[in-house]
Write an enzyme that holds these catalytic residues in place. Structure first.
Site, PDB file in Angstrom:
ATOM      1  N   ASP A 184      12.038  -2.668  -7.396  1.00  0.00           N
ATOM      2  CA  ASP A 184      12.542  -3.722  -6.349  1.00  0.00           C
ATOM      3  C   ASP A 184      13.380  -2.697  -5.747  1.00  0.00           C
ATOM      4  O   ASP A 184      14.308  -1.902  -6.331  1.00  0.00           O
ATOM      5  CB  ASP A 184      13.325  -4.777  -7.215  1.00  0.00           C
ATOM      6  CG  ASP A 184      13.721  -6.031  -6.285  1.00  0.00           C
ATOM      7  OD1 ASP A 184      12.755  -6.469  -5.443  1.00  0.00           O
ATOM      8  OD2 ASP A 184      14.792  -6.350  -6.177  1.00  0.00           O
ATOM      9  N   SER A 185      13.026  -3.027  -4.358  1.00  0.00           N
ATOM     10  CA  SER A 185      14.094  -1.729  -3.670  1.00  0.00           C
ATOM     11  C   SER A 185      14.464  -2.525  -2.435  1.00  0.00           C
ATOM     12  O   SER A 185      13.864  -3.347  -2.025  1.00  0.00           O
ATOM     13  CB  SER A 185      13.328  -0.629  -3.407  1.00  0.00           C
ATOM     14  OG  SER A 185      11.962  -0.779  -3.071  1.00  0.00           O
ATOM     15  N   HIS A 220      14.900   7.325  -1.987  1.00  0.00           N
ATOM     16  CA  HIS A 220      15.367   6.309  -3.127  1.00  0.00           C
ATOM     17  C   HIS A 220      14.082   6.140  -4.118  1.00  0.00           C
ATOM     18  O   HIS A 220      14.510   6.520  -5.356  1.00  0.00           O
ATOM     19  CB  HIS A 220      15.808   5.032  -2.668  1.00  0.00           C
ATOM     20  CG  HIS A 220      14.698   4.117  -1.836  1.00  0.00           C
ATOM     21  ND1 HIS A 220      14.046   4.917  -0.530  1.00  0.00           N
ATOM     22  CD2 HIS A 220      14.236   2.865  -1.795  1.00  0.00           C
ATOM     23  CE1 HIS A 220      13.350   4.103  -0.115  1.00  0.00           C
ATOM     24  NE2 HIS A 220      13.338   2.796  -0.974  1.00  0.00           N
ATOM     25  N   LYS A 247       0.752  -1.215  -0.179  1.00  0.00           N
ATOM     26  CA  LYS A 247       0.066  -0.108   0.029  1.00  0.00           C
ATOM     27  C   LYS A 247       0.862   1.362  -0.122  1.00  0.00           C
ATOM     28  O   LYS A 247       0.531   2.200  -0.688  1.00  0.00           O
ATOM     29  CB  LYS A 247      -0.938  -0.048   1.310  1.00  0.00           C
ATOM     30  CG  LYS A 247      -2.119  -0.945   0.961  1.00  0.00           C
ATOM     31  CD  LYS A 247      -2.941  -0.927   2.237  1.00  0.00           C
ATOM     32  CE  LYS A 247      -4.043  -1.701   2.093  1.00  0.00           C
ATOM     33  NZ  LYS A 247      -4.003  -3.152   1.902  1.00  0.00           N
TER      34      LYS A 247
END
Length: 193
Positions: free
Chosen positions: A70-71, A179, A11
């Site tokens: 993708d983190s 980021h 979320k």
């Protein structure tokens, strides 16, 4: 209006993606609202490999543009861990509390607390074309969680320039330095062409 399928059920990430594209003629829709497709196995060794893998997989299955992220967190004293395993660092995917507890345990006795959030984004279109972006945010890991905004490692991720954890920052400040916020800004600029 163009639709972009979001390859996430998180979320917090969904809110950030929706905000990033809100000024454009683009609707962001979580994948679960579009189709029931099993999740792909994340076999990449880098954030970007996993982002591209997920976006390509869902775009091919659904036939719509798909945005995947993708983190995660890399910690210098832990030689880059948890890295691509950030969401499942303690073993179970998405267990923030267990992941944070393991991180703090692993850092006990280590003086170097520098850490980096990294985000790789891949937007893959049904014709196979793609746009990518990657960005990072530097900080330090502290032992005590502070703040209720954000998710994941945010309450432990201290941002020296603001003297606060990521979980203490308001949404606009967080998106301007995070980021994911920086990677989204880059990606939106590429989409605008």
């Amino acid at each position: 209006m163009e639709r972009i399928v979001l390859a996430t059920g998180n979320k917090g990430k969904i809110r950030e993606f929706e905000r990033a594209f809100s000024h454009m003629n683009i609707t962001c829709v979580p994948v679960k609202e579009v189709a029931t497709v099993p999740e792909p196995e994340e076999t990449g060794t880098t954030f970007m490999e996993n982002a591209i893998l997920k976006a390509k997989y869902y775009s091919e299955k659904i036939g719509l543009p798909c945005l995947a992220d993708d983190s995660g967190l890399t910690v210098d004293a832990l030689e880059g861990e948890p890295g691509v395993y950030s969401a499942r660092y303690a073993g179970s995917h998405g267990d923030d509390e267990a992941n944070n507890q393991k991180l703090i345990r692993e850092l006990q006795g280590k003086a170097n607390r520098t850490a980096h959030y990294v985000c790789a984004l891949a937007l893959v279109y049904p014709d196979g074309s793609s746009l990518t972006s990657e960005a990072s945010c530097d900080g330090e890991i502290q032992d005590t969680p502070i703040g209720t905004n954000g998710f994941g490692y945010d309450p432990y991720f201290y941002v020296p320039q603001f003297g606060k954890t990521m979980a203490e920052l308001d949404i606009d400040t967080k998106e301007s330095i995070s980021h994911r916020g920086k990677a989204l800004q880059q990606l939106v600029a590429k989409v605008n062409g």
